[in-house]
Design a protein around this motif. Structure first.
Motif, PDB file in Angstrom:
ATOM      1  N   PHE A  20     -34.074   3.775   4.905  1.00  0.00           N
ATOM      2  CA  PHE A  20     -35.460   4.489   4.851  1.00  0.00           C
ATOM      3  C   PHE A  20     -35.520   5.227   3.833  1.00  0.00           C
ATOM      4  CE2 PHE A  20     -35.690   3.122   9.255  1.00  0.00           C
ATOM      5  CZ  PHE A  20     -36.993   2.657   9.493  1.00  0.00           C
ATOM      6  N   ILE A  21     -34.546   5.835   3.049  1.00  0.00           N
ATOM      7  CA  ILE A  21     -34.465   6.465   1.960  1.00  0.00           C
ATOM      8  C   ILE A  21     -34.621   5.945   0.867  1.00  0.00           C
ATOM      9  CG2 ILE A  21     -33.104   8.158   0.435  1.00  0.00           C
ATOM     10  CD1 ILE A  21     -31.954   9.281   3.085  1.00  0.00           C
ATOM     11  N   PHE A  22     -33.863   4.400   0.879  1.00  0.00           N
ATOM     12  CA  PHE A  22     -33.912   3.673  -0.252  1.00  0.00           C
ATOM     13  C   PHE A  22     -35.337   2.917  -0.349  1.00  0.00           C
ATOM     14  CE2 PHE A  22     -33.327  -0.964  -1.222  1.00  0.00           C
ATOM     15  CZ  PHE A  22     -32.682  -0.769  -2.795  1.00  0.00           C
ATOM     16  N   ASN A  23     -35.702   2.595   0.576  1.00  0.00           N
ATOM     17  CA  ASN A  23     -37.124   2.060   0.739  1.00  0.00           C
ATOM     18  C   ASN A  23     -38.125   3.001   0.092  1.00  0.00           C
ATOM     19  OD1 ASN A  23     -38.924  -0.292   1.360  1.00  0.00           O
ATOM     20  ND2 ASN A  23     -39.903   1.301   2.775  1.00  0.00           N
ATOM     21  N   THR A  24     -38.067   4.164   0.333  1.00  0.00           N
ATOM     22  CA  THR A  24     -38.999   5.034  -0.275  1.00  0.00           C
ATOM     23  C   THR A  24     -39.028   5.144  -1.819  1.00  0.00           C
ATOM     24  OG1 THR A  24     -39.055   6.451   1.768  1.00  0.00           O
ATOM     25  CG2 THR A  24     -39.760   7.790  -0.263  1.00  0.00           C
ATOM     26  N   TRP A  25     -37.500   5.212  -2.343  1.00  0.00           N
ATOM     27  CA  TRP A  25     -37.122   5.262  -3.473  1.00  0.00           C
ATOM     28  C   TRP A  25     -37.713   4.061  -4.102  1.00  0.00           C
ATOM     29  CZ3 TRP A  25     -34.362   1.454  -6.188  1.00  0.00           C
ATOM     30  CH2 TRP A  25     -33.973   1.664  -7.416  1.00  0.00           C
ATOM     31  N   MET A  26     -37.603   2.769  -3.497  1.00  0.00           N
ATOM     32  CA  MET A  26     -38.085   1.498  -4.153  1.00  0.00           C
ATOM     33  C   MET A  26     -39.530   1.489  -4.538  1.00  0.00           C
ATOM     34  SD  MET A  26     -36.701  -2.061  -3.076  1.00  0.00           S
ATOM     35  CE  MET A  26     -37.175  -2.089  -1.136  1.00  0.00           C
ATOM     36  N   GLN A  27     -40.325   2.279  -3.428  1.00  0.00           N
ATOM     37  CA  GLN A  27     -41.515   2.178  -3.515  1.00  0.00           C
ATOM     38  C   GLN A  27     -42.228   2.896  -4.731  1.00  0.00           C
ATOM     39  OE1 GLN A  27     -44.052   2.241   0.195  1.00  0.00           O
ATOM     40  NE2 GLN A  27     -42.114   3.162   0.955  1.00  0.00           N
TER      41      GLN A  27
END
Lengths: 245, 165
Positions: A20-27
């Motif tokens: 979830f942290i990675f997805n936030t970073w990717m956005q």
């Protein structure tokens, strides 16, 4: 446009927040809206892929073949220094000391992880064991596979090596590895689907800078960094999976 | 490209000398010992060749088991591993199968650089892109001991009939 991201269901539970942290970073890196969907099993994830619901995926090597060849996904990166390996484990007090000790009728506990199951069945070949002369029970998680071994409900268990090592010490010390794979060239990888491919260059730049720009995000995934995968390397891995099937 | 002869000073143990002639009519002097290197548990030997059978990709297990360096193996013909105890018919079957687009499986006794040998259970597939074969991928894994005994005996019989023919 809203994109959809998913992760191979064999991730270890302790890394769920990391994804979830990675997805936030990717956005943030792409200035795009990306929804992360985590599936409970490979079957439900494959249905979503078949229905073209997925735009970017951290994929199991077994699925990577289908994603690249059938769904026109492009390989981006793999976690640096990590490869997918399998472990066949037994109860700590099991009489078996090597694969050749196993006999027809061996009871196997495993998950539905396709590449781990394939690598593990290959490691049983020296004992002349196969699907026909063994009994398999499929569990939802590796902790349930461990439970089967500890409670004596199975003779051997198939584990993704990373998942085996991530089990709690209390659980792990009640088992031992009978045999471990050393293949080194099969790994999970991040693949991008056709709808999202215009963003590939921006994403690749961000991913390769990640170890200096966002080390905490990588740490939450248990990775040291990302390594680029070129098409040739991906084709070699897919050819290998085809050969083993 | 023809392979250089094996060198006696690179051989470990007592050896016998043979000359092998390959399908491309090249030949090579080899030295063979009776020393078997056991196939390590959990390893897969992986390689890919171009359509002519020259090695383009390989993994560390290939290097370790063959005894050659990576540099010696890249661009070498795959028959660098050919052991004189293997009948020609086994390789004819392999090539007929893969050139017709099918997967081949078989038990193979391979020759090491040091003159010793190791047995593998091999799978070879043709890699087909846009209807043509662009390469072959081969994976070798640990065979069951009973299978080795069976195939060692079978190949001996096949070899003696090839020699008498």
């Amino acid at each position: 446009m809203k994109y959809h991201f998913t992760v191979s269901p064999d991730f270890t539970p302790e890394h769920i927040p990391g994804w979830f942290i990675f997805n936030t970073w990717m956005q943030k890196a792409l200035s795009e809206v990306i929804h992360l969907e985590l599936y409970d099993n490979f079957e439900s994830q494959r249905k979503a892929i078949q229905s073209n619901e997925i735009d970017i995926i951290y994929a199991n090597p077994y699925d990577a073949a289908f994603l690249v060849r059938e769904k026109k996904f492009a390989p981006l990166v793999k976690p640096t220094g990590k490869s997918d390996e399998a472990i066949i484990a037994v109860h700590e007090s099991s009489p078996f000391t090597c694969v050749e000790d196993l006999q027809p009728g061996t009871r196997i506990s495993r998950t539905d992880d396709p590449d781990v199951n394939m690598m593990s069945m290959i490691m049983l070949e020296p004992a002349e064991l196969d699907k026909q002369n063994t009994q398999s029970c499929t569990r939802d998680t590796y902790i349930l596979v461990a439970k089967d071994l500890i409670q004596g409900n199975a003779d051997i268990g198939f584990f993704l090596a990373e998942a085996f090592h991530d089990l709690s010490k209390l659980v792990r010390t009640q088992m031992r590895a009978l045999v471990s794979s050393h293949i080194r060239i099969i790994s999970h990888s991040l693949l991008v689907g056709p709808r999202m491919q215009p963003l590939t260059d921006t994403l690749l730049t961000a991913l390769t800078d990640m170890s200096s720009s966002s080390p905490a995000v990588l740490e939450s995934l248990g990775f040291d960094g990302w390594t680029l995968i070129n098409e040739e390397e991906m084709e070699f891995m897919i050819d290998l999976m085809d050969t083993l099937e | 490209m023809s392979l250089p002869d094996m060198q006696p000073d690179e051989i470990t143990g007592e050896y016998q000398e043979h000359t092998l002639t390959y399908h491309d009519q090249s030949s090579r002097r080899i030295f063979v010992t009776e020393i078997e290197t056991p196939y390590p548990d959990g390893h897969l030997i992986v390689s890919r060749t171009n359509p002519e059978g020259y090695i383009t990709h390989l993994n560390d297990s290939f290097v370790e088991m063959s005894g050659y360096s990576r540099q010696e193996l890249i661009n070498a013909p795959h028959y660098i591993l050919r052991h004189p105890d293997m009948p020609a018919a086994a390789f004819q079957d392999l090539w007929q199968t893969v050139t017709s687009g099918k997967k081949w499986n078989g038990y193979v006794k391979n020759l090491r650089k040091d003159g010793g040998f190791y047995w593998v259970y091999a799978t070879v597939i043709p890699n087909i892109r846009k209807n043509s074969v662009v390469s072959y991928t081969s994976v070798r894994r640990k065979p069951a001991r009973k299978k080795i005994e069976h195939y060692a005996s079978l190949y001996k019989t096949m070899l003696s009939s090839e020699h008498s023919a």
